[in-house]
Design an enzyme around this catalytic site. Structure first.
Site, PDB file in Angstrom:
ATOM      1  N   CYS A 152      32.016  27.004  -9.363  1.00 34.43           N
ATOM      2  CA  CYS A 152      33.014  28.035  -9.672  1.00 34.43           C
ATOM      3  C   CYS A 152      32.442  29.458  -9.631  1.00 34.43           C
ATOM      4  O   CYS A 152      33.167  30.399  -9.296  1.00 34.43           O
ATOM      5  CB  CYS A 152      33.660  27.752 -11.022  1.00 34.43           C
ATOM      6  SG  CYS A 152      32.496  27.289 -12.294  1.00 34.43           S
ATOM      7  N   HIS A 245      35.115  33.841 -14.754  1.00 31.80           N
ATOM      8  CA  HIS A 245      33.684  34.124 -14.663  1.00 31.80           C
ATOM      9  C   HIS A 245      33.488  35.540 -14.122  1.00 31.80           C
ATOM     10  O   HIS A 245      34.022  35.895 -13.058  1.00 31.80           O
ATOM     11  CB  HIS A 245      33.000  33.126 -13.721  1.00 31.80           C
ATOM     12  CG  HIS A 245      32.912  31.718 -14.269  1.00 31.80           C
ATOM     13  ND1 HIS A 245      33.321  31.363 -15.527  1.00 31.80           N
ATOM     14  CD2 HIS A 245      32.416  30.590 -13.700  1.00 31.80           C
ATOM     15  CE1 HIS A 245      33.096  30.065 -15.723  1.00 31.80           C
ATOM     16  NE2 HIS A 245      32.546  29.573 -14.625  1.00 31.80           N
TER      17      HIS A 245
END
Ligand SMILES: NC(=O)C1=CN([C@@H]2O[C@H](COP(=O)(O)OP(=O)(O)OC[C@H]3O[C@@H](n4cnc5c(N)ncnc54)[C@H](OP(=O)(O)O)[C@@H]3O)[C@@H](O)[C@H]2O)C=CC1
Ligand SMILES: N[C@@H](CC(=O)OP(=O)(O)O)C(=O)O
Length: 356
Positions: A152, A245
């Site tokens: 990710c 993130h």
């Protein structure tokens, strides 16, 4: 158009729930089969799953029974398109079994990402790498195969890097991440470890980011991928954010570029324009001029969670340029990425068909 039947392996987990959410209204695919561990098999999805998303669990799926995790147990009911959201060790064991049963396994796990004949794909970045699946032995034997999407943190990063690599070339880069707790699955990091805290370690994450960036930005030679030769150094940290993130990047380019040239490379990056994939964002890389953005709370859902938001482009005193990026780890970083891969495979006629 009739929707194609699909299955989800690991349907009760953090990424599995995102699959259920995304596929419920998908125009091309319909969830027809769900599996998870022995703990969940035989229960309804409602009973088995600790649903954590802010949209209701779809009623139709809630009433489906979670199936055992083998192709044999599914028999003729096994869909030929399987979205997999399994822990790596379990994926290593189960994904090949589903490929051998003739399924396209569209995987989130790291188990086979770096295997030479397994495509590791982000359609805007390296869709041509999908041709690797033609050389998978299992495809010749059963018609099934494994395709993967990246870690990710690597996905958000390569979306921002691809326009720079293709215009200027990348010599080296340094990236430091601040990763959301949903990246660790459910229940994930204990609250006493993460609340009011930063944990400067995520097992194997730095290694995965470094090697996956090389494969993703590598060149498909017609039979293999030549990885990008740039030097990549990653620091990975867990922070008390739920989704999204954030990454601080410093980069040295092969050909010097002005700030305007870098911004223009991002602005004009529209590799899927006109192709109308249901899950592709209009703008894969969004640049924000605000001095204090991107921020997870404000920007994580940009492009339905499928865009990378970039900001704070400024000169770097060590390398050439530095900037900040943010991407949604369970949408663009996981389930959304896999669904987009499936859409590309569907359009190119590479998804196996259910028996009539
Ligand atoms: N979270 C994220 O942001 C991202 C995660 N990934 C990757 O996706 C994968 C799944 O992650 P995540 O959803 O976060 O993990 P979770 O721990 O939240 O979910 C794991 C899932 O796997 C199932 N499972 C466990 N053991 C078995 C088994 N023996 N057979 C079948 N199913 C089993 C669980 O079922 P049960 O409920 O029955 O235990 C559950 O559905 C991992 O490889 C992860 O690294 C990739 C990108 C981003
Ligand atoms: N490790 C990531 C989640 C992930 O993508 O892992 P993997 O590379 O195993 O899919 C995180 O914790 O935020």
């Amino acid at each position: 158009m009739e929707r194609r039947r699909v299955g989800i392996l690991g349907a009760t987990g953090t990424v599995g729930q995102r699959f259920v959410q995304l596929l419920e209204r998908h125009p091309w695919f319909e969830v027809a089969w769900l599996a998870a561990s022995d703990r969940s098999a035989g229960k309804t999805y409602r009973e088995a799953c600790a649903w954590k998303l802010d949209t209701p669990m779809p009623q139709r799926v809630a009433e489906m029974v979670v199936q055992p995790n083998t192709p044999a147990a599914a028999g003729g009911a096994l869909p030929k398109i399987i979205f997999a959201a399994l822990d790596t060790d379990i994926a290593r064991e189960l994904e090949p079994q589903f490929a051998a049963a003739g399924c396209a396994v569209i995987s989130n796990s790291s188990a086979f990402r770096m295997t030479a004949d397994v495509p590791l794909v982000v359609p805007e970045v390296n869709g041509d790498h999908l041709s690797l699946l033609e050389s998978q032995e299992v495809r010749r034997a059963s018609g099934g195969y494994i395709v993967t999407n990246p870690n990710c943190s690597a996905i958000g990063l390569v979306l921002a890097l691809k326009p720079l690599e293709q215009r200027f070339g990348i010599e080296s880069l340094f990236v430091s991440t601040m990763q959301a707790v949903s990246g660790a699955g459910y229940p994930g990091v204990p609250s006493l470890d993460i609340l009011g805290n930063v944990v400067p370690f995520i097992r194997n994450e730095e290694e995965k980011m470094q090697e996956e960036v090389g494969k993703l930005l590598g060149r498909y030679t017609g039979s293999a991928v030549d990885p990008l030769s740039a030097k990549v150094s990653a620091h990975c940290n867990r922070v008390a954010v739920i989704d999204g993130h954030t990454e601080c990047v410093s980069i040295k380019l092969k050909t010097p570029a002005t700030r305007d040239e870098v911004l223009e490379a991002w602005r004009s990056f529209r590799p899927l324009d006109g192709k109308q994939f249901p899950s592709a964002p209009d703008t894969p890389v969004i640049y924000t001029d605000a001095p204090d953005r991107p921020q997870p709370r404000l920007d994580v859902n940009a492009g339905n969670g499928m865009s990378t938001t970039v900001g704070r482009l400024r000169p770097c005193t060590l390398l050439d340029w530095k900037f900040v990026l943010l991407s949604h780890n369970t949408l663009r970083g996981a389930a959304g990425a896999a669904v987009l891969n499936a859409e590309v495979l569907a359009r190119s006629g590479k998804l196996p068909k259910d028996a009539a």
